[in-house]
Enzyme design. Structure first.
Site, PDB file in Angstrom:
ATOM      1  N   SER A   1       0.836  -1.490  -0.030  1.00  0.00           N
ATOM      2  CA  SER A   1      -0.137   0.046  -0.060  1.00  0.00           C
ATOM      3  C   SER A   1       0.843   1.248  -0.035  1.00  0.00           C
ATOM      4  CB  SER A   1      -1.000   0.031   1.289  1.00  0.00           C
ATOM      5  OG  SER A   1      -2.105   0.992   0.993  1.00  0.00           O
TER       6      SER A   1
ATOM      7  N   ASP B   1      -9.873  -4.463  -5.141  1.00  0.00           N
ATOM      8  CA  ASP B   1      -9.210  -3.305  -4.712  1.00  0.00           C
ATOM      9  C   ASP B   1      -9.843  -2.290  -5.523  1.00  0.00           C
ATOM     10  OD1 ASP B   1      -7.484  -1.424  -3.837  1.00  0.00           O
ATOM     11  OD2 ASP B   1      -5.859  -2.477  -3.731  1.00  0.00           O
TER      12      ASP B   1
ATOM     13  N   HIS C   1      -7.976  -4.857  -1.089  1.00  0.00           N
ATOM     14  CA  HIS C   1      -6.707  -4.081  -0.834  1.00  0.00           C
ATOM     15  C   HIS C   1      -6.246  -4.633   0.673  1.00  0.00           C
ATOM     16  CE1 HIS C   1      -4.030  -0.678  -1.377  1.00  0.00           C
ATOM     17  NE2 HIS C   1      -4.163  -0.484  -0.026  1.00  0.00           N
TER      18      HIS C   1
END
Length: 357
Positions: free
Chosen positions: A200, A300, A331
């Site tokens: 991320s 995601d 995600h």
């Protein structure tokens, strides 16, 4: 399942909230009464930004050091780990994970590749000592196998971008100049096979490490880059952002909030720190990048941006950019479920990349 031995919350941190000052009525002198600060932003109940600029953070569960003792697993070699300060001025540390079996044992075992890992959290939350980040890196170290260096960096909104990027540069400088002096690394790490990685926001940091956006003095000869569902942004909504699949941890509102808190004050999501292809972003020198592996979940909300990122690299001449998608995963799936089936497949994909690069 890879479990840590000890977990405990840290002592509460002082909030440093400025107290209002008033004039005593008994003095006969009037004075302005300042209202107490109020909450401007509340992020998942993890921290609050107050109107006076103060940030209040809730205590978080952390995995505490256990003197580097190996952590046994039923299906993986034991991994020893310890915390090391890499920037004394800023009080920043990394957590070093070294598989105990098969390397650095004095028996002439082959040394292992090094995976420099930056945790996610929208640049605003997280630490290598968070149980899920700890478990993820523990699994990577054991099953790749590799020496994993999981690094902390300064968080926003107390330290807005580019603070995290500056800290990453310092870490890479430390690794280049001093890491070989550490006996764990000297015995186990192959510095000819250094990979930079992250999930991320941490993948955004790793992207900048290989794209030349960090200080040139910090650059290492990197063998490759592994990006786990990189956190990119932009003012124009993509189809996957507009759809924003229900039930996912990362929502569009949360993503926007974290960019609002992490970017320099007044910046938009087209700022180069968020959008690698924004109007003011430097051109990527794709041909100069090392082999690149990008992994992302099909659910995601950032998947369109991630696909576009890889497609643009290929179009610019990067012939070694690979995207692997995990249908049905959202995600952060590796960190949210470090012992899950999807996380296991992710580790297998990364293993082929790291040991085959």
């Amino acid at each position: 399942m890879l479990l840590a031995r000890r977990q405990a919350p840290p002592a509460p941190r002082p909030t440093g909230i400025a107290m209002s000052r008033t004039t005593s009525p008994a003095s006969g002198v009037s004075g302005e009464v300042r209202p107490p600060p109020h909450v401007v932003e509340d992020c998942l109940g993890i921290f609050q930004l107050l109107s006076d600029g103060t940030v209040k953070r809730a205590p978080a569960p952390l995995v505490l050091p256990d003197d580097g003792a190996p952590l046994p697993s039923a299906d993986a070699p034991a991994v020893r780990w310890k915390d090391v300060v890499y920037d004394e001025d800023r009080g920043l540390s990394l957590r070093m994970f070294v598989p105990s079996a098969g390397a650095g044992d004095g028996g002439g075992a082959e040394k292992l590749p090094v995976l420099v890992y930056f945790h996610g959290g929208g640049f605003c939350v997280g630490s290598f000592a968070n149980p899920n980040f700890h478990a993820s890196c523990l699994r990577l170290a054991a099953e790749l196998p590799a020496v994993v260096l999981s690094a902390d960096y300064r968080l926003a909104p107390e330290h807005r971008l580019p603070a995290a990027f500056d800290d990453a540069g310092r870490l890479l400088s430390w690794l280049r100049d001093q890491a070989a002096a550490d006996p764990w690394l000297a015995g186990s790490a192959d510095f000819g096979r250094v990979f930079v990685s992250g999930d991320s926001a941490g993948a955004n940091i790793a992207h900048r490490a290989v794209s030349g956006d960090l200080s040139s003095s910090a650059r290492l000869a990197l063998a490759g880059c592994v990006l786990l569902y990189p956190y990119f942004g932009g003012e124009r909504r993509t189809e996957s952002e507009a759809a924003c699949p229900p039930g996912e941890f990362l929502t569009l509102a949360l993503s926007d909030q974290m960019w609002r808190l992490a970017l320099p004050a007044g910046a938009t999501r087209d700022h180069p720190a968020a959008n690698p292809f924004g109007p003011d972003s430097p051109a990527l020198r794709a041909a100069q990048l090392p082999p690149l592996l990008v992994l992302a979940g099909g659910r995601d909300l950032l998947i369109d941006r991630i696909r576009d990122y890889v497609a643009r690299l290929r179009a610019a001449g990067h012939g070694r950019a690979e995207l692997v998608e995990f249908p049905g995963a959202g995600h952060g799936f590796m960190v949210l479920d470090p012992d899950g089936e999807a996380a296991g497949e992710l580790v297998r994909v990364v293993r082929r990349f790291v040991h085959g690069a």
